[in-house]
Design a protein around this motif. Structure first.
Motif, PDB file in Angstrom:
ATOM      1  N   SER A  86       0.837  -1.215   0.000  1.00 30.76           N
ATOM      2  CA  SER A  86       0.000   0.000   0.000  1.00 30.76           C
ATOM      3  C   SER A  86       0.866   1.256   0.000  1.00 30.76           C
ATOM      4  CB  SER A  86      -0.914   0.024   1.210  1.00 30.76           C
ATOM      5  OG  SER A  86      -1.771  -1.082   1.194  1.00 30.76           O
ATOM      6  N   LEU A  87       1.937   1.283   0.797  1.00 28.72           N
ATOM      7  CA  LEU A  87       2.850   2.420   0.842  1.00 28.72           C
ATOM      8  C   LEU A  87       3.524   2.634  -0.508  1.00 28.72           C
ATOM      9  CD1 LEU A  87       4.295   4.607   2.543  1.00 28.72           C
ATOM     10  CD2 LEU A  87       6.012   2.865   3.093  1.00 28.72           C
ATOM     11  N   TRP A  88       3.974   1.554  -1.134  1.00 35.77           N
ATOM     12  CA  TRP A  88       4.636   1.645  -2.438  1.00 35.77           C
ATOM     13  C   TRP A  88       3.677   2.169  -3.511  1.00 35.77           C
ATOM     14  CZ3 TRP A  88       9.253   2.158  -4.134  1.00 35.77           C
ATOM     15  CH2 TRP A  88       9.552   1.931  -5.480  1.00 35.77           C
ATOM     16  N   LYS A  89       2.428   1.720  -3.487  1.00 35.51           N
ATOM     17  CA  LYS A  89       1.422   2.173  -4.456  1.00 35.51           C
ATOM     18  C   LYS A  89       1.138   3.660  -4.256  1.00 35.51           C
ATOM     19  CE  LYS A  89      -3.235   1.117  -6.144  1.00 35.51           C
ATOM     20  NZ  LYS A  89      -3.468   2.437  -6.571  1.00 35.51           N
ATOM     21  N   ALA A  90       1.021   4.084  -3.027  1.00 34.29           N
ATOM     22  CA  ALA A  90       0.758   5.504  -2.750  1.00 34.29           C
ATOM     23  C   ALA A  90       1.938   6.366  -3.186  1.00 34.29           C
ATOM     24  CB  ALA A  90       0.471   5.702  -1.264  1.00 34.29           C
ATOM     25  N   THR A  91       3.149   5.913  -2.959  1.00 34.00           N
ATOM     26  CA  THR A  91       4.344   6.660  -3.374  1.00 34.00           C
ATOM     27  C   THR A  91       4.376   6.808  -4.890  1.00 34.00           C
ATOM     28  OG1 THR A  91       5.546   5.801  -1.464  1.00 34.00           O
ATOM     29  CG2 THR A  91       6.869   6.714  -3.265  1.00 34.00           C
ATOM     30  N   LEU A  92       4.086   5.746  -5.590  1.00 31.06           N
ATOM     31  CA  LEU A  92       4.070   5.820  -7.056  1.00 31.06           C
ATOM     32  C   LEU A  92       2.970   6.750  -7.556  1.00 31.06           C
ATOM     33  CD1 LEU A  92       4.689   2.102  -8.110  1.00 31.06           C
ATOM     34  CD2 LEU A  92       6.314   3.986  -8.170  1.00 31.06           C
ATOM     35  N   VAL A 106       5.600   9.624  -8.631  1.00 33.56           N
ATOM     36  CA  VAL A 106       6.106   9.200  -9.940  1.00 33.56           C
ATOM     37  C   VAL A 106       5.085   9.433 -11.053  1.00 33.56           C
ATOM     38  CG1 VAL A 106       7.010   7.233 -11.235  1.00 33.56           C
ATOM     39  CG2 VAL A 106       7.641   7.532  -8.858  1.00 33.56           C
ATOM     40  N   ARG A 107       3.820   9.111 -10.836  1.00 35.12           N
ATOM     41  CA  ARG A 107       2.815   9.242 -11.884  1.00 35.12           C
ATOM     42  C   ARG A 107       2.678  10.686 -12.398  1.00 35.12           C
ATOM     43  NH1 ARG A 107      -2.783   6.434 -11.180  1.00 35.12           N
ATOM     44  NH2 ARG A 107      -1.447   4.671 -11.650  1.00 35.12           N
ATOM     45  N   PRO A 108       2.600  11.719 -11.525  1.00 36.19           N
ATOM     46  CA  PRO A 108       2.493  13.093 -12.053  1.00 36.19           C
ATOM     47  C   PRO A 108       3.724  13.506 -12.867  1.00 36.19           C
ATOM     48  CG  PRO A 108       1.874  13.058  -9.751  1.00 36.19           C
ATOM     49  CD  PRO A 108       2.417  11.711 -10.075  1.00 36.19           C
ATOM     50  N   LEU A 109       4.893  13.102 -12.427  1.00 37.91           N
ATOM     51  CA  LEU A 109       6.122  13.433 -13.148  1.00 37.91           C
ATOM     52  C   LEU A 109       6.112  12.816 -14.545  1.00 37.91           C
ATOM     53  CD1 LEU A 109       8.999  14.676 -13.099  1.00 37.91           C
ATOM     54  CD2 LEU A 109       9.774  12.460 -12.204  1.00 37.91           C
ATOM     55  N   LEU A 110       5.778  11.530 -14.633  1.00 37.07           N
ATOM     56  CA  LEU A 110       5.771  10.858 -15.933  1.00 37.07           C
ATOM     57  C   LEU A 110       4.629  11.362 -16.816  1.00 37.07           C
ATOM     58  CD1 LEU A 110       6.665   7.184 -14.946  1.00 37.07           C
ATOM     59  CD2 LEU A 110       8.167   8.955 -15.856  1.00 37.07           C
TER      60      LEU A 110
END
Length: 189
Positions: A158-164, A168-172
């Motif tokens: 859950s932590l990893w999904k929230a971090t992405l 990461v998603r807005p940047l990409l």
């Protein structure tokens, strides 16, 4: 060259070891049988084999007519012409070519049968033992261990999904939108 997948579709093959000039017919117009000629279809004999009702419902009953139903060993369909070929510029005698073809086929078939008699049962035993051990390890050790690890690390997933999702998603996404406006035009000189 296409080969039939079922043993029941095999045709009898006869290789003439005589030169065309030496061909002698028998009195009734038929040729003599070669002693190494392929055997006729034995499907009727195999179907008449008495088996118990347990063997009929078993999923381990071997396929007698279709022995490679998935075509795993299609690469082993080798004929004499796939191995030996003489160009027009160099040629051996007709009898040498005919006897070489016959010896190749006889050796290929009978040596395979001899190796099968000697090694098939021990290799089947070892293969069955290997797959039984691998199945045991997967069912009773590897899969339960993986499930325990996944259950214990749900919070980390859950932590990893929230971090992405947050970093990461807005940047990409913004990088993709910026680069999406580029276009390339090719021109000939």
């Amino acid at each position: 060259m296409d080969f039939p997948k079922e043993r029941g579709n095999l045709e009898e093959v006869e290789i003439d070891l005589e030169d065309s000039s030496d061909a002698e017919d028998l009195d009734d117009g038929e040729r003599a049988e070669a002693p190494w000629r392929t055997r006729p279809d034995l499907r009727d004999e195999e179907e008449n084999i008495d088996t118990s009702s347990l063997v009929d419902i078993s999923d381990t009953k071997p396929l007698l007519n279709i022995r490679d139903p998935r075509g795993i060993n299609d690469c082993l369909k080798v004929t004499f012409e796939d191995v030996i070929a003489e160009p027009l510029s160099v040629r051996s005698g007709d009898r040498v070519w005919i006897w070489s073809h016959a010896l190749f086929e006889v050796c290929r078939v009978w040596m395979y049968r001899a190796f099968t008699v000697l090694l098939a049962l021990p290799m089947s035993l070892l293969s069955g033992l290997l797959f039984a051990v691998l199945s045991y390890l997967h069912v009773w050790m590897i899969r339960p261990s993986m499930q325990a690890i996944l259950m214990g690390t749900r919070w980390l997933q859950s932590l990893w999904k929230a971090t992405l999702d947050v970093l990461v998603r807005p940047l990409l996404t913004s990088t993709g939108r910026c680069c999406g406006s580029f276009s390339v035009h090719l021109a000939e000189n």
